[in-house]
Structures are given as structure tokens and as C-alpha cells.
Scaffold this active site. Structure first.
Site, PDB file in Angstrom:
ATOM      1  N   MET A   1       0.659  -1.292  -0.043  1.00 47.53           N
ATOM      2  CA  MET A   1      -0.007   0.073   0.148  1.00 47.53           C
ATOM      3  C   MET A   1       0.968   1.136  -0.087  1.00 47.53           C
ATOM      4  O   MET A   1       1.720   1.321   0.790  1.00 47.53           O
ATOM      5  CB  MET A   1      -0.970  -0.054   1.365  1.00 47.53           C
ATOM      6  CG  MET A   1      -1.704   1.029   1.443  1.00 47.53           C
ATOM      7  SD  MET A   1      -3.078   0.841   0.376  1.00 47.53           S
ATOM      8  CE  MET A   1      -3.441  -0.740   0.814  1.00 47.53           C
ATOM      9  N   CYS A   2       0.462   2.191  -0.838  1.00 46.83           N
ATOM     10  CA  CYS A   2       1.319   3.473  -0.933  1.00 46.83           C
ATOM     11  C   CYS A   2       0.410   4.234  -1.019  1.00 46.83           C
ATOM     12  O   CYS A   2      -1.005   4.176  -1.312  1.00 46.83           O
ATOM     13  CB  CYS A   2       2.096   3.339  -2.186  1.00 46.83           C
ATOM     14  SG  CYS A   2       3.336   1.889  -2.411  1.00 46.83           S
ATOM     15  N   GLY A   3       1.136   5.685  -0.847  1.00 45.84           N
ATOM     16  CA  GLY A   3       0.281   6.971  -1.183  1.00 45.84           C
ATOM     17  C   GLY A   3       0.685   7.700  -2.282  1.00 45.84           C
ATOM     18  O   GLY A   3       2.036   7.859  -2.340  1.00 45.84           O
TER      19      GLY A   3
END
Ligand SMILES: *[C@@H]1O[C@H](CO)[C@@H](O)[C@H](O)[C@H]1NC(C)=O
Ligand SMILES: *[C@@H]1O[C@H](CO)[C@@H](O)[C@H](O)[C@H]1NC(C)=O
Length: 618
Positions: A1-3
Site C-alpha cells: 500500500m502506498c500513497g
């Protein structure tokens, strides 16, 4: 998960930097942060890429990834299948390599359509001077957009900024992928925005797969791509067959409420175990396996994550003790190495004094998901009832006993997350109201808050001697049961629909619900869970699972002539029995906001679909 974040400026002026938004992005991806700016001649002067990475597997891949040809990739996703990724490889690097090898739009969209797993991405294709972006078929990762006419800039981001900040955010519709031609002019007129070419998923969606105009940022225009290209969907279309003969007989069955518990057992037991039960277990088991084995590892890494040890699980389940989460826990048990614990995260909101004293009062509320049956387990009579003994806590404990019976050697960390009213207000004000944007209903507030606390995983566990110790779950992977009710007719509205319009109506309802799950649930859930630097994974929305369930006629998945607790999600209940689960196989659906009792903390008169004032003025 990344932004991930991308700001496309049509004006050479600097756009204001949104502190809150970048803080929100950083919480999603605490392991690495980097910006990259690409400048341009022509109508689009600048493109800023910003990436915050949560390290999940393989060597840590810093983002934005820029290749030798000057292409830039922001990738918030997981490749679970479809494109080979070796155990020691990072999937971001693999996707970047695949996309670099593409030139024409047709090549690029077919490379993307091959990926199995959740994703949201932004890709700058330098040779063709264009910007691509979009979300996977189900919309399992969040991506928002907004056009700011004053700053003359289009923003794409995983999460929004301050809830009181400028301009309305919208979810990028998971209708297909989008392309912006950076050589083309802007949309005519004052404050003219961006022309968005759409490459829709080839489904029979209304509007030919184009997003409806109210979901496109103001001043921007979405049009079908000039080549008429579409993406091949990863799943087969929903089987819409209805039985011809039985329709009448089915509708005359006795009303559900009068059947006693023994009869539920009998009704489930009388169902013959078909090949479909085994097949469902097989695809679900594989889906869980993919999601629990693609984990952080420490091969050749700069900053290895701490290896899982005796105390710390790598995998957690959002756990109510209901059938969806029980099946996920039982299947995770098959694939998580035997010496590792599994965290079961169970959230409860404090019951108020006066409500606790009249437990006998029956819920009159027949709204979706409200439970009218007593929980399978009640607290031992000798104990003083705790204000946190809400329905999901009781079914959770009963579920824990079943899992212990199933595998006594496994360390199951049943994490009791207790939330008081003060904690709830603070979390809403500081985190949840920013994260749920652009969603804003009472239901989004309840589920958003409940899920935020559950995913944080801070509570107590009870050890063998009965003593409770504070506990914080460190598992980065969170399995959630979303998607089971939408596919197997688990909600009470399905029963209503079936009573009024039979199988035909039920099938239409199911098709509609899977179609809107991205905008209703998944983007929100992703934003909420990722706020803890954790990643939500949805086994019931694995492509192979959906493909299999789509292929079955509806009467194999549910039989709504049978009572509540058996008829809905019938196939899943049979699977639970085949897996050796006990009374949890017969629990009726209880929605999280009721099971955790968060809905009881608030004004009982509001409707789930009302706009929630608490989110505005916290
Ligand atoms: C992982 O990503 C980094 C950065 O893109 C790259 O340099 C490295 O070679 C990749 N490793 C593997 C094994 O693919
Ligand atoms: C949380 O609630 C449970 C009851 O469901 C109770 O046994 C436990 O002691 C509570 N823990 C804390 C820290 O309040």
C-alpha cells in the site's frame, strides 16, 4: 500500500502545497518518500509526482520509478497473478518494466488488463507525451481527483487533505483507465480543464463504460478514446439465469422467523455437499494463500522489516466471528506458517449505562443488517457484563473457541479493541473525517470509524491464565470479508428484493451491487485501513473467486426460501461446515455498525444514507 499523488499544472505558477494531504499520504507509506517533477513545453507546463511507499515485499522499491526512457510510474498495487513476479522481486519494478516495453495505447491497456490484484496507478509515458491513470476492475485501491480552476491544476491522489479544504474531491470511477494527451489543448472556455480519454472495461455497463459526468471533475471532459479500445475484464459476466419451475413454490415457503435453531442445523445438514462447495473452498483458499504469502521479506534489503516472531503476527483478520471472517481465519490457518500467530481484530464501542440495563428490549429496526437473533454465545452468568460486550464481541469469542478447536496448536491473538465515546470523537476529528472524503453519509462515518479502530489493532489479549495484557497488532496485512454479502446475497435487502420480485429481481440487485462496490466501499476502506501503514486485502474479491461465483446461477449461491442464518450465503455456509466450523456457520448477517454498537452511540433517528454532520463540524 502506498500513497501516490500527481499534480498536473496548466499554469507555470506554483500551486499551494496542501500540508494535511501530504501528511495523510505519508501515513499510508511511511517507508520511503520522494518527489519528482517533469517539465514541459506546451499547454501543460509541469507535472509533479509524489510517492510514499509502504514496503511489502521484495527489495524496497523507491517511487516514483523512472526508467532510462524517462517514463515515470506511481504504483499503489499488488500483483497477485497474471504477470509473473519472482519471490525476491518487487512487483512495482516488474510493472514498470512491462509498461516501459509498451508503445501504442493498445499495448499499454492490454498489459494493465493482465494484472490480477488490486491497483491504482499513474504513468507518464514520455515518448507519447501522455499521462495514464486508473484503478483496477473492482476499484480495490483508492484514487481521487479534482480540478482546481483557480490554480489551473488537476490533482490525482490516494487520499484527500483537510476536510474543510478547497474544492470537492471525487473518486476516480473504476470504469476503466484514463489518458491525458499532454500535447493537446485544454478544454475551451474560462478555467478550461483537461480532456480525459477513457479506455473502459468491456462490460455491459450503462453509458458504454464512460463515467457519468457528475463523477468527472468540474471543467474537465471525459470522452471515449479515438480508437474505441476497451480492456478485457478479469472475470466472466454474472450468470443471470433464473429457475423456471420452482419460482412459485419457492415463494410459498414458510416465513423465516418461525424456524428454531435445531431446524437451521437440519436445513444446513440436509443440503448435499456438492462439487461446488469444494470448488469454492479451493478458489477461496488459493485467494487467501496469495494474500498471506506475499509478505514483507528481508532479502537484500536496505531496511529489513522485523521478521515475524513468536509474538508478532504478519497477518490479521478483521474479525466479528461471523461466517465471512471465520472462513478467512480458517483458511489463513492453512497457509500461515504454523509457528506464527494470527491476529483477530475485534472492535467494540462502549454501551451506555441506560441501554445496558434493558437488554431484553428487542430491536424493532428492520433495516439492513440489523440482527434480531440472539448471539450464539452469551457471557457466563457469573461475570458482571462488561459495557464492551457488544454482539460482535460475543460472537467473536465464540468464533475464537471454534478456531482453537480447529487448530489448538496455533496461537490466535484475539485482540479486543474497546473504544470509548471520547476516543471516538477524537479519532473522527483528527483522522476519519479527512479519510472518508469524498464520502459523507452516516453509514460512511460509522463504518469508517469502526474500521479505523479495528485496523489500528490496539487493545488487550487474554492469555491462558485469564489475565489481560495490552496488545498492539503489528501485522501489515489485514484480511477483510468485504464482497461476500454482495456476491452471495447476504444482506436482508436481498431477501426483500427476492420476496417482491423473485430470482429475477435478486439477480439484478446482485449485479448492481458488485458494480458499485468501488464507489460505495472499497475506496473508503482502503483509505481508512492504509492510514495505519497497513494494507487491506480482500480474498472474496480475488478475480478467480469472483469469476467462479459469477459463473454459478444464483440459486446455487443462496436459497432465500430458507430461513435467515441458512438461506443467505448458503453455499458459503456449506463451505464453512466442510471446513469444520460450528455454529458460526449459522449466524445471520450483522453489519459492522450494529455489531460493534457504534451506531448506538449516535443519534438513533438518523438514516444511514443521510449526510453526516459529525464529519463536517468535528
Ligand atoms: C526493485 O526496485 C528497484 C528500484 O526500481 C530496482 O533498482 C531493483 O532492481 C528492483 N529489484 C528487483 C529484484 O527487481
Ligand atoms: C475490553 O472489553 C472486554 C469485554 O468485552 C473486557 O473484558 C476487557 O477487560 C476490556 N478491556 C479494557 C482494557 O477495557
Amino acid at each position: 500500500m502506498c500513497g501516490i499523488f500527481c499534480l498536473l499544472s496548466l499554469s507555470p505558477a506554483e500551486s499551494p502545497h496542501d500540508q494535511r494531504l501530504h501528511q495523510n499520504l505519508r501515513r499510508r507509506g511511511p517507508d520511503s518518500a520522494q518527489d519528482l517533477t517533469v517539465s514541459h513545453a506546451g499547454p501543460f507546463s509541469r507535472c509533479l509526482f509524489s510517492a510514499h511507499v509502504l514496503h511489502m515485499r521484495g527489495p524496497l522499491t523507491r517511487q516514483p520509478v523512472r526508467d532510462a526512457g524517462g517514463n515515470v510510474l506511481l504504483w499503489n498495487g499488488e500483483v497477485f497473478a497474471g504477470v509473473p513476479v519472482a519471490p525476491d522481486e518487487n512487483d512495482t519494478a516488474v510493472v514498470a518494466r512491462r509498461l516501459s516495453a509498451c508503445d501504442a495505447p493498445a499495448e499499454l491497456v492490454s498489459a494493465l488488463a493482465r494484472v490480477r490484484g488490486p491497483w491504482a496507478f499513474v504513468y507518464y509515458q514520455r515518448a507519447r507525451r501522455c499521462l495514464w491513470f486508473g484503478r483496477d476492475f473492482f476499484g480495490r485501491r483508492s484514487l481521487l481527483w479534482r480540478f482546481d480552476a483557480e490554480a489551473e491544476a488537476l490533482t490525482l491522489t490516494s487520499v484527500a487533505g483537510d476536510a474543510c479544504g478547497a474544492g470537492p474531491w471525487l473518486e476516480v470511477p473504476a470504469a476503466g483507465v484514463y489518458r491525458i494527451d499532454l500535447e493537446a489543448g485544454r478544454v475551451a472556455g474560462t478555467g478550461g480543464g483537461v480532456t480525459l480519454e477513457v479506455y473502459p472495461w468491456a462490460t455491459a455497463a450503462a453509458g458504454g463504460g464512460l463515467p457519468s459526468p457528475e463523477n468527472v471533475p468540474s471543467n474537465c471532459v471525459a470522452t471515449m478514446n479515438p480508437w474505441g479500445l476497451v480492456l478485457a475484464p478479469p472475470v466472466s459476466p454474472l450468470n443471470t439465469a433464473v429457475p423456471e419451475e420452482v419460482e412459485d413454490g419457492v415463494l410459498r415457503s414458510p416465513p423465516a422467523s418461525r424456524v428454531a435453531a435445531e431446524d437451521l442445523e437440519a436445513a444446513l445438514a440436509s443440503r448435499e455437499r456438492t462439487g461446488e462447495v469444494d470448488r469454492l473452498i479451493a478458489v477461496l483458499s488459493e485467494a487467501v494463500q496469495r494474500r498471506v504469502l506475499s509478505l514483507p521479506s528481508d532479502v537484500g534489503d536496505e531496511s529489513p522489516p522485523p521478521p515475524p516472531n513468536e509474538d508478532h503476527a504478519s497477518v490479521a483478520v478483521l474479525f466479528s466471528g461471523g461466517i465471512d471472517s471465520m472462513i478467512l481465519a480458517a483458511l489463513a490457518d492453512r497457509h500461515v506458517p504454523a509457528h506464527q500467530p494470527i491476529d483477530l481484530l475485534n472492535v467494540a464501542f462502549k454501551l451506555q449505562e441506560k441501554r445496558r440495563q434493558q437488554p431484553a428490549k428487542k430491536a424493532k429496526n428492520k433495516k439492513d443488517g440489523e440482527d434480531q437473533n440472539k448471539p450464539a454465545a452469551t457471557a457466563a452468568a457469573s461475570e458482571t457484563p462488561s459495557p464492551f460486550d457488544v454482539p460482535d464481541r460475543l460472537t467473536g469469542r465464540a468464533g475464537l473457541r471454534e478456531l482453537r478447536a480447529l487448530n489448538p496448536a496455533r496461537r490466535w491473538n484475539f485482540v479486543e479493541v474497546n473504544v470509548t465515546e471520547e476516543e471516538l470523537r477524537e479519532a473522527r476529528r483528527e483522522r476519519v473525517r479527512h479519510l472518508v472524503q469524498p464520502l459523507d453519509t452516516v453509514l460512511d462515518d460509522s463504518i469508517g470509524c469502526a474500521m479505523w479502530f479495528a485496523a489500528r489493532g490496539e487493545g488487550v489479549v487474554t492469555r491462558a491464565a485469564g489475565d489481560q495484557t495490552p496488545f498492539a497488532s503489528l501485522a501489515k496485512v489485514l484480511l477483510t470479508g468485504i464482497g461476500a454479502d454482495e456476491q452471495l446475497a447476504g444482506y436482508s435487502r436481498h431477501r426483500v428484493r427476492f420476496k417482491t420480485s423473485g430470482h429475477q429481481g435478486l439477480v439484478q440487485e446482485l449485479a448492481m451491487e458488485l458494480g458499485r462496490i468501488s464507489s460505495r466501499n472499497l475506496g473508503r476502506d482502503d483509505r481508512i485501513i492504509a492510514d495505519h501503514g497497513k494494507e487491506a486485502r480482500f480474498p472474496y474479491l480475488d478475480e478467480d473467486v469472483v469469476d467462479y461465483l459469477n459463473s454459478l446461477p444464483v440459486w446455487r449461491k443462496a436459497d432465500l426460501s430458507l430461513p435467515r442464518g441458512v438461506g443467505e450465503k448458503l453455499l458459503l455456509r456449506q463451505a464453512a461446515r466442510a471446513l469444520g466450523l460450528g455454529s458460526s456457520a449459522l449466524l445471520p448477517k450483522r453489519a459492522m455498525q450494529f455489531g460493534s454498537r457504534i451506531a448506538k452511540m449516535e443519534n438513533g433517528r438518523e438514516r444511514a444514507s443521510d449526510r453526516c454532520n459529525r464529519l463536517l463540524s468535528a
